[in-house]
Scaffold this motif. Structure first.
Motif, PDB file in Angstrom:
ATOM      1  N   GLY A 100     -67.596  51.485 -27.179  1.00  0.00           N
ATOM      2  CA  GLY A 100     -67.801  52.517 -28.183  1.00  0.00           C
ATOM      3  C   GLY A 100     -69.280  52.692 -28.438  1.00  0.00           C
ATOM      4  N   ASN A 101     -69.620  53.552 -29.368  1.00  0.00           N
ATOM      5  CA  ASN A 101     -71.027  53.768 -29.726  1.00  0.00           C
ATOM      6  C   ASN A 101     -71.488  52.660 -30.671  1.00  0.00           C
ATOM      7  N   CYS A 102     -72.530  51.970 -30.288  1.00  0.00           N
ATOM      8  CA  CYS A 102     -73.108  50.924 -31.133  1.00  0.00           C
ATOM      9  C   CYS A 102     -73.589  51.557 -32.434  1.00  0.00           C
ATOM     10  N   ALA A 103     -73.276  50.927 -33.556  1.00  0.00           N
ATOM     11  CA  ALA A 103     -73.658  51.475 -34.859  1.00  0.00           C
ATOM     12  C   ALA A 103     -75.165  51.521 -35.038  1.00  0.00           C
ATOM     13  N   LEU A 104     -75.896  50.665 -34.331  1.00  0.00           N
ATOM     14  CA  LEU A 104     -77.340  50.615 -34.507  1.00  0.00           C
ATOM     15  C   LEU A 104     -78.070  51.516 -33.501  1.00  0.00           C
ATOM     16  N   CYS A 105     -77.907  51.253 -32.210  1.00  0.00           N
ATOM     17  CA  CYS A 105     -78.653  52.022 -31.203  1.00  0.00           C
ATOM     18  C   CYS A 105     -77.937  53.304 -30.786  1.00  0.00           C
ATOM     19  N   HIS A 106     -76.656  53.443 -31.156  1.00  0.00           N
ATOM     20  CA  HIS A 106     -75.831  54.621 -30.866  1.00  0.00           C
ATOM     21  C   HIS A 106     -75.521  54.797 -29.383  1.00  0.00           C
ATOM     22  N   GLU A 107     -75.821  53.796 -28.559  1.00  0.00           N
ATOM     23  CA  GLU A 107     -75.483  53.879 -27.142  1.00  0.00           C
ATOM     24  C   GLU A 107     -74.035  53.458 -26.927  1.00  0.00           C
ATOM     25  N   PHE A 108     -73.399  54.069 -25.926  1.00  0.00           N
ATOM     26  CA  PHE A 108     -72.005  53.766 -25.606  1.00  0.00           C
ATOM     27  C   PHE A 108     -71.971  52.508 -24.742  1.00  0.00           C
ATOM     28  N   LYS A 109     -71.507  51.404 -25.341  1.00  0.00           N
ATOM     29  CA  LYS A 109     -71.511  50.113 -24.655  1.00  0.00           C
ATOM     30  C   LYS A 109     -70.305  49.291 -25.096  1.00  0.00           C
ATOM     31  N   GLU A 110     -70.164  48.121 -24.477  1.00  0.00           N
ATOM     32  CA  GLU A 110     -69.176  47.165 -24.978  1.00  0.00           C
ATOM     33  C   GLU A 110     -69.652  46.661 -26.335  1.00  0.00           C
ATOM     34  N   LEU A 111     -68.725  46.597 -27.285  1.00  0.00           N
ATOM     35  CA  LEU A 111     -69.069  46.180 -28.640  1.00  0.00           C
ATOM     36  C   LEU A 111     -68.617  44.750 -28.894  1.00  0.00           C
ATOM     37  N   GLU A 112     -69.448  43.996 -29.572  1.00  0.00           N
ATOM     38  CA  GLU A 112     -69.117  42.620 -29.922  1.00  0.00           C
ATOM     39  C   GLU A 112     -68.616  42.545 -31.359  1.00  0.00           C
ATOM     40  N   LEU A 113     -67.890  41.472 -31.649  1.00  0.00           N
ATOM     41  CA  LEU A 113     -67.449  41.237 -33.025  1.00  0.00           C
ATOM     42  C   LEU A 113     -68.642  40.721 -33.811  1.00  0.00           C
ATOM     43  N   SER A 114     -69.146  41.540 -34.701  1.00  0.00           N
ATOM     44  CA  SER A 114     -70.345  41.192 -35.459  1.00  0.00           C
ATOM     45  C   SER A 114     -69.972  40.690 -36.842  1.00  0.00           C
ATOM     46  N   HIS A 115     -70.568  39.574 -37.236  1.00  0.00           N
ATOM     47  CA  HIS A 115     -70.413  39.094 -38.601  1.00  0.00           C
ATOM     48  C   HIS A 115     -71.200  39.994 -39.549  1.00  0.00           C
ATOM     49  N   ILE A 116     -70.602  40.339 -40.676  1.00  0.00           N
ATOM     50  CA  ILE A 116     -71.318  41.128 -41.667  1.00  0.00           C
ATOM     51  C   ILE A 116     -72.257  40.214 -42.451  1.00  0.00           C
ATOM     52  N   VAL A 117     -71.758  39.151 -43.015  1.00  0.00           N
ATOM     53  CA  VAL A 117     -72.618  38.080 -43.533  1.00  0.00           C
ATOM     54  C   VAL A 117     -72.889  37.138 -42.365  1.00  0.00           C
ATOM     55  N   PRO A 118     -74.140  36.786 -42.110  1.00  0.00           N
ATOM     56  CA  PRO A 118     -74.475  35.990 -40.924  1.00  0.00           C
ATOM     57  C   PRO A 118     -73.620  34.735 -40.769  1.00  0.00           C
ATOM     58  N   LYS A 119     -73.380  34.408 -39.522  1.00  0.00           N
ATOM     59  CA  LYS A 119     -72.467  33.317 -39.197  1.00  0.00           C
ATOM     60  C   LYS A 119     -72.940  31.971 -39.723  1.00  0.00           C
ATOM     61  N   PHE A 120     -74.265  31.762 -39.802  1.00  0.00           N
ATOM     62  CA  PHE A 120     -74.744  30.453 -40.247  1.00  0.00           C
ATOM     63  C   PHE A 120     -74.299  30.149 -41.676  1.00  0.00           C
ATOM     64  N   VAL A 121     -74.096  31.180 -42.489  1.00  0.00           N
ATOM     65  CA  VAL A 121     -73.641  30.963 -43.864  1.00  0.00           C
ATOM     66  C   VAL A 121     -72.193  30.481 -43.865  1.00  0.00           C
ATOM     67  N   ILE A 122     -71.339  31.157 -43.094  1.00  0.00           N
ATOM     68  CA  ILE A 122     -69.932  30.761 -43.007  1.00  0.00           C
ATOM     69  C   ILE A 122     -69.807  29.356 -42.424  1.00  0.00           C
ATOM     70  N   ARG A 123     -70.627  29.079 -41.418  1.00  0.00           N
ATOM     71  CA  ARG A 123     -70.583  27.760 -40.787  1.00  0.00           C
ATOM     72  C   ARG A 123     -70.933  26.659 -41.789  1.00  0.00           C
ATOM     73  N   TYR A 124     -71.957  26.900 -42.612  1.00  0.00           N
ATOM     74  CA  TYR A 124     -72.360  25.893 -43.598  1.00  0.00           C
ATOM     75  C   TYR A 124     -71.314  25.750 -44.701  1.00  0.00           C
ATOM     76  N   LEU A 125     -70.708  26.858 -45.106  1.00  0.00           N
ATOM     77  CA  LEU A 125     -69.648  26.792 -46.119  1.00  0.00           C
ATOM     78  C   LEU A 125     -68.490  25.938 -45.622  1.00  0.00           C
ATOM     79  N   LYS A 126     -68.086  26.143 -44.376  1.00  0.00           N
ATOM     80  CA  LYS A 126     -66.987  25.357 -43.813  1.00  0.00           C
ATOM     81  C   LYS A 126     -67.370  23.880 -43.708  1.00  0.00           C
ATOM     82  N   LYS A 127     -68.615  23.628 -43.290  1.00  0.00           N
ATOM     83  CA  LYS A 127     -69.075  22.247 -43.102  1.00  0.00           C
ATOM     84  C   LYS A 127     -69.093  21.476 -44.411  1.00  0.00           C
ATOM     85  N   THR A 128     -69.418  22.159 -45.506  1.00  0.00           N
ATOM     86  CA  THR A 128     -69.576  21.478 -46.799  1.00  0.00           C
ATOM     87  C   THR A 128     -68.361  21.656 -47.714  1.00  0.00           C
ATOM     88  N   SER A 129     -67.301  22.247 -47.200  1.00  0.00           N
ATOM     89  CA  SER A 129     -66.097  22.446 -48.017  1.00  0.00           C
ATOM     90  C   SER A 129     -65.186  21.233 -47.929  1.00  0.00           C
TER      91      SER A 129
END
Length: 294
Positions: free
Chosen positions: A4-33
């Motif tokens: 699809g069209n990338c939301a940032l560069c608008h080029e038609f490419k394969e799209l990745e699953l992007s974290h909205i809140v950066p992954k390092f935050v979720i990773r630390y929350l899980k580690k310290t839960s």
């Protein structure tokens, strides 16, 4: 991966699953839960990861990832692990905050357009948000070096010593220190528009329109070099009201947790009380219980 069209560069490419809140935050929350982490909207549901969308191509995902790593090492981990209170920042910090807020703004605009009646968004508000999203996108693509009319702020939700009784019952330490949330909001009467991101007590604000009576002290991250401290911060703004809204929402959701799920949590604590007493969750629980309620 879908194309699809990338939301940032608008080029038609394969799209990745992007974290909205950066992954390092979720990773630390899980580690310290202590045990599983739960969805804020539905605390009866256990989640393994944060919110993700197919929105960025691999190149744009990698671009953001480099700035996320730098922020994590310069701000997030020193604050969380070492209780660091003073930070030097630079243009990369400004870029990182912009990239996080832009992700939410982009998705929220799509939602506002689709469900504008439900949100009560007016055309002037929507028009300004769309213009700011475009300016932010061009800055993130490094087509422009500045973003007109946009401010980035960091507010550190540090330990409270006292609080009004009604707010103490909302569990402020547990809610912010053990929580992750991101969304765009607006207030038509005060002409305020912003995206708020809570990353376990490091709270990012990106302002798209600021009311005339707002006052921010020791919070702004300029597009250059500077210094910020996790103390003596003042926010007199409708944005501050959003913090109370988050507390209210968290309490409402927690009150709706099922007896079955609550029983599982209690059983988990009873099965391993020593590790629970050493956990960050227990630490924040005690901070809330020990608040001086004026």
């Amino acid at each position: 991966m879908p194309k699809g069209n990338c939301a940032l560069c608008h080029e038609f490419k394969e799209l990745e699953l992007s974290h909205i809140v950066p992954k390092f935050v979720i990773r630390y929350l899980k580690k310290t839960s202590f045990g599983a982490i739960r969805n804020m909207d539905n605390p009866n549901r256990i989640v393994q990861d944060g919110e993700k969308h197919y929105m960025l191509c691999g190149a744009c995902e990698d671009l953001f990832s480099a700035y996320e790593t730098k922020f994590a090492n310069k701000f997030f981990y020193p604050y969380m692990i070492d209780s660091k209170k003073e930070f030097n920042y630079d243009q990369e910090t400004y870029y990182f905050i912009t990239s996080v807020s832009w992700r939410s703004l982009y998705l929220d605009i799509l939602d506002f357009v689709k469900n504008h009646d439900a949100y009560g968004v007016d055309m002037n508000t929507l028009d300004n948000l769309i213009k700011k999203e475009k300016c932010m996108r061009e800055y993130l693509l490094k087509k422009n070096s500045e973003i007109d009319g946009v401010e980035n702020h960091i507010f550190f939700f540090d330990d409270l010593l006292d609080v009004e009784k009604s707010n103490a019952e909302l569990r402020p330490h547990a809610t912010f220190h053990r929580g992750i949330i991101i969304y765009t909001f607006f207030n038509k009467q005060l002409n305020s528009q912003a995206t708020i991101t809570n990353m376990m007590g490091i709270i990012l604000f990106t302002l798209y329109s600021k009311g005339p009576e707002e006052y921010w002290e020791n919070t702004e991250i300029h597009n250059g070099n500077g210094r910020i401290e996790a103390r003596n911060q003042i926010v007199q703004s409708v944005c501050g009201n959003e913090l109370t809204e988050i507390l209210d929402l968290a309490k409402q959701k927690l009150d709706n947790i099922s007896e079955n799920q609550m029983s599982k949590i209690v059983d988990k604590v009873k099965a391993d009380p020593d590790n629970f007493a050493k956990s960050k969750a227990y630490e924040d629980l005690m901070k809330d219980l020990n608040l001086d309620q004026s």
